[in-house]
Design an enzyme around this catalytic site. Structure first.
Site, PDB file in Angstrom:
ATOM      1  N   LYS A 183       0.841  -1.217   0.000  1.00  0.00           N
ATOM      2  CA  LYS A 183       0.000   0.000   0.000  1.00  0.00           C
ATOM      3  C   LYS A 183       0.869   1.257   0.000  1.00  0.00           C
ATOM      4  O   LYS A 183       0.617   2.194  -0.747  1.00  0.00           O
ATOM      5  CB  LYS A 183      -0.928   0.019   1.224  1.00  0.00           C
TER       6      LYS A 183
ATOM      7  N   ARG B  38      -0.422  -9.063  13.160  1.00  0.00           N
ATOM      8  CA  ARG B  38      -0.995  -8.097  12.206  1.00  0.00           C
ATOM      9  C   ARG B  38      -1.815  -8.805  11.134  1.00  0.00           C
ATOM     10  O   ARG B  38      -2.867  -8.326  10.720  1.00  0.00           O
ATOM     11  CB  ARG B  38       0.129  -7.286  11.545  1.00  0.00           C
TER      12      ARG B  38
ATOM     13  N   ARG C 115      11.881  -5.379   4.713  1.00  0.00           N
ATOM     14  CA  ARG C 115      11.609  -3.937   4.540  1.00  0.00           C
ATOM     15  C   ARG C 115      12.528  -3.065   5.396  1.00  0.00           C
ATOM     16  O   ARG C 115      12.813  -3.373   6.540  1.00  0.00           O
ATOM     17  CB  ARG C 115      10.160  -3.634   4.929  1.00  0.00           C
TER      18      ARG C 115
ATOM     19  N   ARG D 112      -9.955   0.580   8.940  1.00  0.00           N
ATOM     20  CA  ARG D 112      -9.491  -0.800   9.070  1.00  0.00           C
ATOM     21  C   ARG D 112     -10.572  -1.685   9.675  1.00  0.00           C
ATOM     22  O   ARG D 112     -10.363  -2.897   9.812  1.00  0.00           O
ATOM     23  CB  ARG D 112      -8.294  -0.827   9.997  1.00  0.00           C
TER      24      ARG D 112
ATOM     25  N   ARG E 174      11.197  -1.415  11.036  1.00  0.00           N
ATOM     26  CA  ARG E 174      10.063  -1.063  11.900  1.00  0.00           C
ATOM     27  C   ARG E 174       9.930  -2.045  13.061  1.00  0.00           C
ATOM     28  O   ARG E 174      10.173  -3.234  12.901  1.00  0.00           O
ATOM     29  CB  ARG E 174       8.764  -1.067  11.074  1.00  0.00           C
TER      30      ARG E 174
HETATM   31  P1  AP5 Z   1       4.940  -1.540   1.774  1.00  0.00           P
HETATM   32  O1  AP5 Z   1       4.560  -0.732   0.592  1.00  0.00           O
HETATM   33  O2  AP5 Z   1       5.711  -0.872   2.878  1.00  0.00           O
HETATM   34  O3  AP5 Z   1       3.668  -2.330   2.366  1.00  0.00           O
HETATM   35  P2  AP5 Z   1       2.361  -1.814   3.107  1.00  0.00           P
HETATM   36  O4  AP5 Z   1       1.200  -2.523   2.520  1.00  0.00           O
HETATM   37  O5  AP5 Z   1       2.334  -0.312   3.125  1.00  0.00           O
HETATM   38  O6  AP5 Z   1       2.641  -2.411   4.539  1.00  0.00           O
HETATM   39  P3  AP5 Z   1       2.503  -1.792   5.983  1.00  0.00           P
HETATM   40  O7  AP5 Z   1       3.234  -2.771   6.887  1.00  0.00           O
HETATM   41  O8  AP5 Z   1       2.969  -0.378   6.039  1.00  0.00           O
HETATM   42  O9  AP5 Z   1       1.006  -1.866   6.248  1.00  0.00           O
HETATM   43  P4  AP5 Z   1       0.323  -1.903   7.604  1.00  0.00           P
HETATM   44  O10 AP5 Z   1      -1.079  -1.851   7.165  1.00  0.00           O
HETATM   45  O11 AP5 Z   1       0.681  -3.017   8.504  1.00  0.00           O
HETATM   46  O12 AP5 Z   1       0.970  -0.627   8.356  1.00  0.00           O
HETATM   47  P5  AP5 Z   1       0.374   0.727   8.906  1.00  0.00           P
HETATM   48  O13 AP5 Z   1       1.490   1.669   8.946  1.00  0.00           O
HETATM   49  O14 AP5 Z   1      -0.873   1.133   8.194  1.00  0.00           O
HETATM   50  O15 AP5 Z   1       5.784  -2.795   1.231  1.00  0.00           O
HETATM   51  C1  AP5 Z   1       6.354  -3.736   2.137  1.00  0.00           C
HETATM   52  C2  AP5 Z   1       7.760  -4.118   1.621  1.00  0.00           C
HETATM   53  O16 AP5 Z   1       7.635  -4.796   0.357  1.00  0.00           O
HETATM   54  C3  AP5 Z   1       8.703  -2.936   1.377  1.00  0.00           C
HETATM   55  O17 AP5 Z   1       9.988  -3.308   1.757  1.00  0.00           O
HETATM   56  C4  AP5 Z   1       8.628  -2.704  -0.145  1.00  0.00           C
HETATM   57  O18 AP5 Z   1       9.821  -2.163  -0.661  1.00  0.00           O
HETATM   58  C5  AP5 Z   1       8.370  -4.113  -0.670  1.00  0.00           C
HETATM   59  N1  AP5 Z   1       7.514  -4.123  -1.865  1.00  0.00           N
HETATM   60  C6  AP5 Z   1       6.387  -3.382  -2.062  1.00  0.00           C
HETATM   61  N2  AP5 Z   1       5.850  -3.671  -3.256  1.00  0.00           N
HETATM   62  C7  AP5 Z   1       6.651  -4.628  -3.818  1.00  0.00           C
HETATM   63  C8  AP5 Z   1       6.606  -5.366  -5.050  1.00  0.00           C
HETATM   64  N3  AP5 Z   1       5.641  -5.141  -5.963  1.00  0.00           N
HETATM   65  N4  AP5 Z   1       7.566  -6.290  -5.280  1.00  0.00           N
HETATM   66  C9  AP5 Z   1       8.541  -6.524  -4.366  1.00  0.00           C
HETATM   67  N5  AP5 Z   1       8.654  -5.854  -3.192  1.00  0.00           N
HETATM   68  C10 AP5 Z   1       7.711  -4.929  -2.924  1.00  0.00           C
HETATM   69  O19 AP5 Z   1      -0.102   0.329  10.389  1.00  0.00           O
HETATM   70  C11 AP5 Z   1       0.820  -0.040  11.389  1.00  0.00           C
HETATM   71  C12 AP5 Z   1       0.079  -0.261  12.702  1.00  0.00           C
HETATM   72  O20 AP5 Z   1      -0.548   0.960  13.157  1.00  0.00           O
HETATM   73  C13 AP5 Z   1      -1.055  -1.282  12.697  1.00  0.00           C
HETATM   74  O21 AP5 Z   1      -0.561  -2.605  12.853  1.00  0.00           O
HETATM   75  C14 AP5 Z   1      -1.868  -0.815  13.907  1.00  0.00           C
HETATM   76  O22 AP5 Z   1      -1.269  -1.208  15.128  1.00  0.00           O
HETATM   77  C15 AP5 Z   1      -1.795   0.695  13.802  1.00  0.00           C
HETATM   78  N6  AP5 Z   1      -2.885   1.269  12.997  1.00  0.00           N
HETATM   79  C16 AP5 Z   1      -2.730   2.056  11.892  1.00  0.00           C
HETATM   80  N7  AP5 Z   1      -3.915   2.410  11.401  1.00  0.00           N
HETATM   81  C17 AP5 Z   1      -4.863   1.839  12.189  1.00  0.00           C
HETATM   82  C18 AP5 Z   1      -6.288   1.814  12.154  1.00  0.00           C
HETATM   83  N8  AP5 Z   1      -6.984   2.462  11.202  1.00  0.00           N
HETATM   84  N9  AP5 Z   1      -6.953   1.093  13.109  1.00  0.00           N
HETATM   85  C19 AP5 Z   1      -6.277   0.442  14.082  1.00  0.00           C
HETATM   86  N10 AP5 Z   1      -4.919   0.420  14.159  1.00  0.00           N
HETATM   87  C20 AP5 Z   1      -4.215   1.116  13.220  1.00  0.00           C
END
Ligand code: AP5
Length: 253
Positions: free
Chosen positions: A41, A203, A159, A120, A192
Site C-alpha cells: 500500500k 498483524r 523492509r 481498518r 520497523r
Molecule cells: P509496503 O509498501 O511498505 O507495504 P504496506 O502494505 O504499506 O505495509 P505496511 O506494513 O505499512 O502496512 P500496515 O497496514 O501493517 O501498516 P500501517 O502503517 O498502516 O511494502 C512492504 C515491503 O515490500 C517494502 O519493503 C517494499 O519495498 C516491498 N515491496 C512493495 N511492493 C513490492 C513489489 N511489488 N515487489 C517486491 N517488493 C515490494 O499500520 C501499522 C500499525 O498501526 C497497525 O498494525 C496498527 O497497530 C496501527 N494502525 C494504523 N492504522 C490503524 C487503524 N486504522 N486502526 C487500528 N490500528 C491502526
C-alpha cells in the site's frame, strides 16, 4: 510519500497546517487503500500520489511520528496505541477515529487525498462515511491490493524505512544504492518495530478478522477496485492505473 506534500497538518494534527502546497489539481482524487500488511500500500501510495497529486494520509505514519516524541508529551490513549502497534495489534477504534477526526480538514484538501491504513474496521468505515458526507466529499474508489501470504512475509521481513521521508526499501527487491541510506533524501533506514515475526503474525490475524470484511463493505457500495499485487512495483502500478483510469473516466466530476 509525494515530494510535493509536507503533510504537517496530517502528521501533527491539533490545528497544524501544511506550509507547502503543490499547485491545485484539475480534479482532486480521493482514494482509500486496503490490503494486508506488506501488500504494498505504501509503495503504491507513493506512485499514485505522484500521479494524481493527492496527499498521502497514513494513520500508521501518525503513530510512528508520535513514537519519536518525548513520552511525557503523549496522552495516555496515544501511549496505549503505541504499545498496540508495537505488538502488531489494532489500535482501538475510539483512538483512531478521534485521531482522524482531529485531522478531518485534510479531507477537504484541494489536492485530494489517499487514505492508507484507515479505515481498518467496519466501525471506522462508517465513521469515515459520516465525516465525508458532512463535508460534501465522496470517495472515487477503494483499491484493494491482494497478495499471497508467503510473499507478504518475505516483503515485510526485508523492509527498511527512511526515518526522515518514510520511503520504503527492501533488502532484495528494492535495495538502496548505499546500505542503510535513503536514496531519496539521504536519511537513515531502519527496521520497523512491528516487522518482527511475532508482530507480523498478529498483524495478519488482525487483517483477516477486522479488515477483510471491509472489502465486502466497499464492494456493496460499488467502490471496490481489486488489484493483484504480485510482480514488480511498476507492474502493480500499471495494473492499478488501468483499472482506475477506466473507472475515473466513467465518473463525472
Ligand atoms: P509496503 O509498501 O511498505 O507495504 P504496506 O502494505 O504499506 O505495509 P505496511 O506494513 O505499512 O502496512 P500496515 O497496514 O501493517 O501498516 P500501517 O502503517 O498502516 O511494502 C512492504 C515491503 O515490500 C517494502 O519493503 C517494499 O519495498 C516491498 N515491496 C512493495 N511492493 C513490492 C513489489 N511489488 N515487489 C517486491 N517488493 C515490494 O499500520 C501499522 C500499525 O498501526 C497497525 O498494525 C496498527 O497497530 C496501527 N494502525 C494504523 N492504522 C490503524 C487503524 N486504522 N486502526 C487500528 N490500528 C491502526
Amino acid at each position: 510519500m509525494s515530494a510535493q506534500h509536507d503533510r504537517t497538518a496530517w502528521i501533527c494534527g491539533a490545528g497544524a497546517s501544511c506550509t507547502e502546497f503543490p499547485s491545485p489539481v484539475e480534479r482532486p482524487v480521493r482514494l482509500v487503500l486496503l490490503g494486508a500488511p506488506g501488500a504494498g500500500k505504501g509503495t503504491q501510495g507513493e506512485l499514485l500520489c505522484e500521479k494524481f497529486g493527492c496527499c498521502p494520509l497514513s494513520t500508521g505514519d501518525v503513530f510512528r511520528a508520535a513514537r519519536s516524541l518525548d513520552p511525557a508529551r503523549l496522552s495516555p490513549a496515544m501511549q496505549t496505541a503505541l504499545g498496540c502497534m508495537q505488538r502488531g495489534e489494532l489500535v482501538s477504534d475510539e483512538t483512531v477515529i478521534e485521531l482522524v477526526r482531529e485531522r478531518v480538514h485534510c479531507m477537504e484538501c484541494r489536492c485530494g487525498f489517499m487514505l492508507d491504513g484507515f479505515p481498518r474496521t467496519i466501525r471506522q468505515a462508517e465513521k469515515l462515511d459520516g465525516m465525508l458526507a458532512g463535508r460534501g466529499v465522496a470517495l472515487d474508489a477503494v483499491l484493494s491490493f491482494e497478495l499471497p501470504r508467503e510473499e507478504i512475509v518475505r516483503r515485510l521481513s526485508g523492509r527498511r524505512t527512511c526515518r526522515t521521508c518514510r520511503s520504503t526499501f527492501h533488502g532484495i527487491t528494492k535495495p538502496p544504492a548505499a546500505e542503510g541510506v535513503c536514496d531519496r533524501c539521504g536519511g537513515e533506514l531502519y527496521q520497523r518495530v512491528d516487522d518482527t515475526p511475532e508482530s507480523i503474525r498478529v498483524r495478519l490475524e488482525a487483517y483477516d478478522g477486522s479488515t477483510i470484511p471491509l472489502v465486502r463493505y466497499y464492494e456493496k457500495r460499488g467502490l471496490l477496485v481489486p488489484v493483484r499485487a504480485d510482480g514488480s512495483p511498476d507492474q502493480v502500478f500499471t495494473r492499478a492505473m488501468e483499472t482506475l483510469s477506466s473507472r475515473m473516466l466513467l465518473k463525472p466530476d
